[in-house]
Write a protein that holds these residues in place. Structure first.
Motif, PDB file in Angstrom:
ATOM      1  N   LEU A  45      89.334  43.266  69.018  1.00 28.12           N
ATOM      2  CA  LEU A  45      89.846  43.549  70.360  1.00 28.12           C
ATOM      3  C   LEU A  45      91.335  43.240  70.407  1.00 28.12           C
ATOM      4  N   ARG A  46      92.006  43.888  71.355  1.00 26.06           N
ATOM      5  CA  ARG A  46      93.411  43.568  71.637  1.00 26.06           C
ATOM      6  C   ARG A  46      93.494  43.098  73.080  1.00 26.06           C
ATOM      7  N   LEU A  47      94.432  42.226  73.346  1.00 27.50           N
ATOM      8  CA  LEU A  47      94.735  41.777  74.701  1.00 27.50           C
ATOM      9  C   LEU A  47      96.209  42.091  74.955  1.00 27.50           C
ATOM     10  N   PRO A  48      96.526  43.356  75.285  1.00 24.93           N
ATOM     11  CA  PRO A  48      97.927  43.742  75.397  1.00 24.93           C
ATOM     12  C   PRO A  48      98.659  43.094  76.573  1.00 24.93           C
ATOM     13  N   GLN A  49      97.903  42.643  77.555  1.00 26.60           N
ATOM     14  CA  GLN A  49      98.550  42.037  78.718  1.00 26.60           C
ATOM     15  C   GLN A  49      97.629  40.973  79.312  1.00 26.60           C
ATOM     16  N   VAL A  50      98.140  39.769  79.463  1.00 26.01           N
ATOM     17  CA  VAL A  50      97.412  38.686  80.118  1.00 26.01           C
ATOM     18  C   VAL A  50      98.422  37.847  80.888  1.00 26.01           C
ATOM     19  N   LYS A  51      98.092  37.541  82.136  1.00 28.63           N
ATOM     20  CA  LYS A  51      98.936  36.666  82.951  1.00 28.63           C
ATOM     21  C   LYS A  51      98.061  35.572  83.539  1.00 28.63           C
ATOM     22  N   PHE A  52      98.527  34.342  83.415  1.00 30.33           N
ATOM     23  CA  PHE A  52      97.866  33.206  84.034  1.00 30.33           C
ATOM     24  C   PHE A  52      98.680  32.848  85.268  1.00 30.33           C
ATOM     25  N   LEU A  53      98.043  32.940  86.421  1.00 29.38           N
ATOM     26  CA  LEU A  53      98.765  32.843  87.681  1.00 29.38           C
ATOM     27  C   LEU A  53      98.545  31.535  88.428  1.00 29.38           C
ATOM     28  N   ALA A  54      97.461  30.864  88.145  1.00 27.22           N
ATOM     29  CA  ALA A  54      97.148  29.586  88.803  1.00 27.22           C
ATOM     30  C   ALA A  54      96.289  28.768  87.859  1.00 27.22           C
ATOM     31  N   PRO A  55      96.362  27.451  87.963  1.00 27.81           N
ATOM     32  CA  PRO A  55      95.531  26.620  87.089  1.00 27.81           C
ATOM     33  C   PRO A  55      94.064  26.681  87.489  1.00 27.81           C
ATOM     34  N   LEU A  56      93.205  26.547  86.497  1.00 27.09           N
ATOM     35  CA  LEU A  56      91.772  26.402  86.725  1.00 27.09           C
ATOM     36  C   LEU A  56      91.416  24.967  86.371  1.00 27.09           C
ATOM     37  N   LEU A  57      90.814  24.269  87.312  1.00 29.58           N
ATOM     38  CA  LEU A  57      90.452  22.877  87.099  1.00 29.58           C
ATOM     39  C   LEU A  57      89.037  22.774  86.562  1.00 29.58           C
ATOM     40  N   PRO A  58      88.763  21.766  85.755  1.00 32.57           N
ATOM     41  CA  PRO A  58      87.398  21.552  85.266  1.00 32.57           C
ATOM     42  C   PRO A  58      86.442  21.355  86.429  1.00 32.57           C
ATOM     43  N   GLY A  59      85.232  21.898  86.287  1.00 32.86           N
ATOM     44  CA  GLY A  59      84.209  21.757  87.306  1.00 32.86           C
ATOM     45  C   GLY A  59      84.293  22.767  88.433  1.00 32.86           C
ATOM     46  N   VAL A  60      85.330  23.602  88.447  1.00 29.43           N
ATOM     47  CA  VAL A  60      85.497  24.620  89.490  1.00 29.43           C
ATOM     48  C   VAL A  60      84.908  25.934  88.999  1.00 29.43           C
ATOM     49  N   ALA A  61      84.078  26.550  89.830  1.00 25.72           N
ATOM     50  CA  ALA A  61      83.469  27.833  89.473  1.00 25.72           C
ATOM     51  C   ALA A  61      84.522  28.935  89.479  1.00 25.72           C
ATOM     52  N   ALA A  62      84.467  29.776  88.456  1.00 29.29           N
ATOM     53  CA  ALA A  62      85.361  30.930  88.352  1.00 29.29           C
ATOM     54  C   ALA A  62      84.512  32.168  88.105  1.00 29.29           C
ATOM     55  N   THR A  63      85.021  33.306  88.545  1.00 34.99           N
ATOM     56  CA  THR A  63      84.312  34.565  88.404  1.00 34.99           C
ATOM     57  C   THR A  63      85.193  35.568  87.683  1.00 34.99           C
ATOM     58  N   VAL A  64      84.608  36.270  86.707  1.00 39.30           N
ATOM     59  CA  VAL A  64      85.303  37.338  85.991  1.00 39.30           C
ATOM     60  C   VAL A  64      84.897  38.657  86.636  1.00 39.30           C
TER      61      VAL A  64
END
Length: 92
Positions: A45-64
């Motif tokens: 796979l290639r990841l031609p573009q990725v931006k991290f915009l805010a921190p994700l803290l441990p224990g916090v639910a995230a959705t893809v």
């Protein structure tokens, strides 16, 4: 697909001591796992573009969330209403 990185994850003590944040590589690992969950193993796979915009803290639910389909997926990672990361994954 939703995920939570446990506060005991082995990557956290070094990222950052006393103020742990989920490393971007761990977030991306969950993005790739979400793609493979709905498809056969993808291989290179290639990841031609990725931006991290805010921190994700441990224990916090995230959705893809995905826009698009094979062989090119645009993704967003959200923690509640907060946009954590955006990017693109392309199958080789």
């Amino acid at each position: 697909m939703q995920f939570v990185v446990a506060p005991t994850h082995p990557c956290l003590p070094g990222h950052f001591p006393g103020n742990p944040l989920v490393p971007g590589v761990v977030i991306l690992d969950h993005v790739l796992a979400a793609i493979e969950h709905g498809h056969v193993p993808l291989g290179a796979l290639r990841l031609p573009q990725v931006k991290f915009l805010a921190p994700l803290l441990p224990g916090v639910a995230a959705t893809v969330v995905f826009d698009g389909a094979a062989p090119r997926w645009r993704f967003r990672v959200l923690a509640g209403d907060v946009l954590v990361a955006t990017g693109e994954v392309v199958a080789a």
